[in-house]
Design a protein around this motif. Sequence first.
Motif, PDB file in Angstrom:
ATOM      1  N   SER A  97       0.836  -1.210   0.000  1.00 15.72           N
ATOM      2  CA  SER A  97       0.000   0.000   0.000  1.00 15.72           C
ATOM      3  C   SER A  97       0.863   1.249   0.000  1.00 15.72           C
ATOM      4  O   SER A  97       0.568   2.219  -0.706  1.00 15.72           O
ATOM      5  N   GLU A  98       1.934   1.227   0.801  1.00 10.89           N
ATOM      6  CA  GLU A  98       2.842   2.377   0.844  1.00 10.89           C
ATOM      7  C   GLU A  98       3.502   2.617  -0.513  1.00 10.89           C
ATOM      8  O   GLU A  98       3.641   3.754  -0.951  1.00 10.89           O
ATOM      9  N   ILE A  99       3.887   1.540  -1.187  1.00 11.08           N
ATOM     10  CA  ILE A  99       4.498   1.667  -2.513  1.00 11.08           C
ATOM     11  C   ILE A  99       3.480   2.232  -3.501  1.00 11.08           C
ATOM     12  O   ILE A  99       3.807   3.131  -4.292  1.00 11.08           O
ATOM     13  N   ALA A 100       2.255   1.726  -3.472  1.00  8.93           N
ATOM     14  CA  ALA A 100       1.214   2.203  -4.391  1.00  8.93           C
ATOM     15  C   ALA A 100       0.952   3.690  -4.183  1.00  8.93           C
ATOM     16  O   ALA A 100       0.791   4.440  -5.158  1.00  8.93           O
ATOM     17  N   ILE A 101       0.936   4.129  -2.933  1.00 11.70           N
ATOM     18  CA  ILE A 101       0.732   5.555  -2.644  1.00 11.70           C
ATOM     19  C   ILE A 101       1.907   6.368  -3.178  1.00 11.70           C
ATOM     20  O   ILE A 101       1.720   7.421  -3.794  1.00 11.70           O
ATOM     21  N   ARG A 102       3.127   5.873  -2.962  1.00 15.01           N
ATOM     22  CA  ARG A 102       4.317   6.587  -3.441  1.00 15.01           C
ATOM     23  C   ARG A 102       4.329   6.698  -4.970  1.00 15.01           C
ATOM     24  O   ARG A 102       4.772   7.684  -5.531  1.00 15.01           O
ATOM     25  N   ALA A 103       3.835   5.661  -5.653  1.00 15.09           N
ATOM     26  CA  ALA A 103       3.841   5.637  -7.129  1.00 15.09           C
ATOM     27  C   ALA A 103       2.699   6.436  -7.746  1.00 15.09           C
ATOM     28  O   ALA A 103       2.783   6.822  -8.917  1.00 15.09           O
ATOM     29  N   ARG A 104       1.675   6.704  -6.952  1.00 12.46           N
ATOM     30  CA  ARG A 104       0.484   7.376  -7.477  1.00 12.46           C
ATOM     31  C   ARG A 104       0.847   8.706  -8.138  1.00 12.46           C
ATOM     32  O   ARG A 104       1.644   9.483  -7.625  1.00 12.46           O
ATOM     33  N   ASN A 105       0.275   8.922  -9.308  1.00  8.34           N
ATOM     34  CA  ASN A 105       0.461  10.150 -10.083  1.00  8.34           C
ATOM     35  C   ASN A 105       1.911  10.403 -10.498  1.00  8.34           C
ATOM     36  O   ASN A 105       2.320  11.545 -10.656  1.00  8.34           O
ATOM     37  N   THR A 106       2.678   9.326 -10.651  1.00  7.63           N
ATOM     38  CA  THR A 106       4.028   9.456 -11.185  1.00  7.63           C
ATOM     39  C   THR A 106       4.071   8.744 -12.534  1.00  7.63           C
ATOM     40  O   THR A 106       3.147   7.995 -12.873  1.00  7.63           O
ATOM     41  N   ILE A 107       5.147   8.943 -13.253  1.00  9.35           N
ATOM     42  CA  ILE A 107       5.280   8.262 -14.543  1.00  9.35           C
ATOM     43  C   ILE A 107       5.453   6.759 -14.359  1.00  9.35           C
ATOM     44  O   ILE A 107       5.328   5.997 -15.315  1.00  9.35           O
ATOM     45  N   TYR A 108       5.710   6.316 -13.128  1.00  5.33           N
ATOM     46  CA  TYR A 108       5.937   4.905 -12.844  1.00  5.33           C
ATOM     47  C   TYR A 108       4.693   4.180 -12.328  1.00  5.33           C
ATOM     48  O   TYR A 108       4.760   2.984 -12.049  1.00  5.33           O
ATOM     49  N   GLU A 109       3.573   4.860 -12.202  1.00  5.59           N
ATOM     50  CA  GLU A 109       2.403   4.265 -11.548  1.00  5.59           C
ATOM     51  C   GLU A 109       1.967   2.954 -12.196  1.00  5.59           C
ATOM     52  O   GLU A 109       1.782   1.950 -11.503  1.00  5.59           O
ATOM     53  N   ASP A 110       1.797   2.940 -13.507  1.00  3.49           N
ATOM     54  CA  ASP A 110       1.326   1.716 -14.170  1.00  3.49           C
ATOM     55  C   ASP A 110       2.322   0.577 -14.018  1.00  3.49           C
ATOM     56  O   ASP A 110       1.943  -0.557 -13.730  1.00  3.49           O
ATOM     57  N   GLN A 111       3.599   0.879 -14.199  1.00  4.56           N
ATOM     58  CA  GLN A 111       4.631  -0.145 -14.088  1.00  4.56           C
ATOM     59  C   GLN A 111       4.709  -0.684 -12.653  1.00  4.56           C
ATOM     60  O   GLN A 111       4.859  -1.883 -12.445  1.00  4.56           O
ATOM     61  N   CYS A 112       4.583   0.188 -11.667  1.00  2.00           N
ATOM     62  CA  CYS A 112       4.587  -0.250 -10.262  1.00  2.00           C
ATOM     63  C   CYS A 112       3.389  -1.147  -9.976  1.00  2.00           C
ATOM     64  O   CYS A 112       3.527  -2.159  -9.269  1.00  2.00           O
ATOM     65  N   ASN A 113       2.233  -0.808 -10.509  1.00  2.00           N
ATOM     66  CA  ASN A 113       1.048  -1.639 -10.290  1.00  2.00           C
ATOM     67  C   ASN A 113       1.240  -3.034 -10.875  1.00  2.00           C
ATOM     68  O   ASN A 113       0.807  -4.025 -10.286  1.00  2.00           O
ATOM     69  N   ILE A 114       1.902  -3.122 -12.029  1.00  2.00           N
ATOM     70  CA  ILE A 114       2.192  -4.432 -12.625  1.00  2.00           C
ATOM     71  C   ILE A 114       3.129  -5.221 -11.703  1.00  2.00           C
ATOM     72  O   ILE A 114       2.914  -6.410 -11.445  1.00  2.00           O
ATOM     73  N   ILE A 115       4.155  -4.565 -11.207  1.00  3.71           N
ATOM     74  CA  ILE A 115       5.111  -5.228 -10.313  1.00  3.71           C
ATOM     75  C   ILE A 115       4.410  -5.690  -9.040  1.00  3.71           C
ATOM     76  O   ILE A 115       4.563  -6.846  -8.612  1.00  3.71           O
ATOM     77  N   LEU A 116       3.630  -4.818  -8.423  1.00  2.00           N
ATOM     78  CA  LEU A 116       2.964  -5.147  -7.167  1.00  2.00           C
ATOM     79  C   LEU A 116       1.942  -6.263  -7.322  1.00  2.00           C
ATOM     80  O   LEU A 116       1.692  -7.020  -6.378  1.00  2.00           O
ATOM     81  N   SER A 117       1.336  -6.377  -8.491  1.00  2.00           N
ATOM     82  CA  SER A 117       0.323  -7.416  -8.694  1.00  2.00           C
ATOM     83  C   SER A 117       0.918  -8.709  -9.256  1.00  2.00           C
ATOM     84  O   SER A 117       0.207  -9.695  -9.424  1.00  2.00           O
TER      85      SER A 117
END
Length: 163
Positions: free
Chosen positions: A5-25
């Motif tokens: 959850s902390e990572i998802a919040i940190r990635a939110r609204n950044t250029i990395y958001e979609d890529q982070c969501n793929i990694i986290l899932s």
Amino acid sequence: MNIFSEIAIRARNTIYEDQCNIILSSSSPFSRVTTQGHITASGLVIKDDKALLIFHPYIKRWFQPGGHIDEGESPVETAIREVYEETGYVCEIDPDNQELLDIDIHEIPANPKKGEPAHLHIDLLYGLKVLRQEQSMEDIECRWLTLTDIESARIQRVLAKLS
């Protein structure tokens, strides 16, 4: 709140958001098999107003020691192991600050020597305290730099948060 959850919040609204969501899932967010990137861990060791940094042999800049999380290892255990392997300093989590200090999302350039494409590292930074020094397991230049001489924006951000 859990680390994902902390990572998802940190990635939110950044250029990395979609890529982070793929990694986290993914089924293996800590593993190198997740080619979009993976979660890593590092340790910030501060002693006598100096920080222990390594000169990254591939990126050619000073960073805190850190690396990939091994199977069955916690991020804190990884930070402690990586500091030891790269510098020879045996550490423990800082008893005065046991919380995660920072999450940093950054691109790692392709490394043809390792056969790795460009990917993301979602790095979890922990504060560590030195217990003793032994012989380093790796041939990486390390140095204690005064806090005012550190150029890393990330480490400066963490130092500001700690003061």
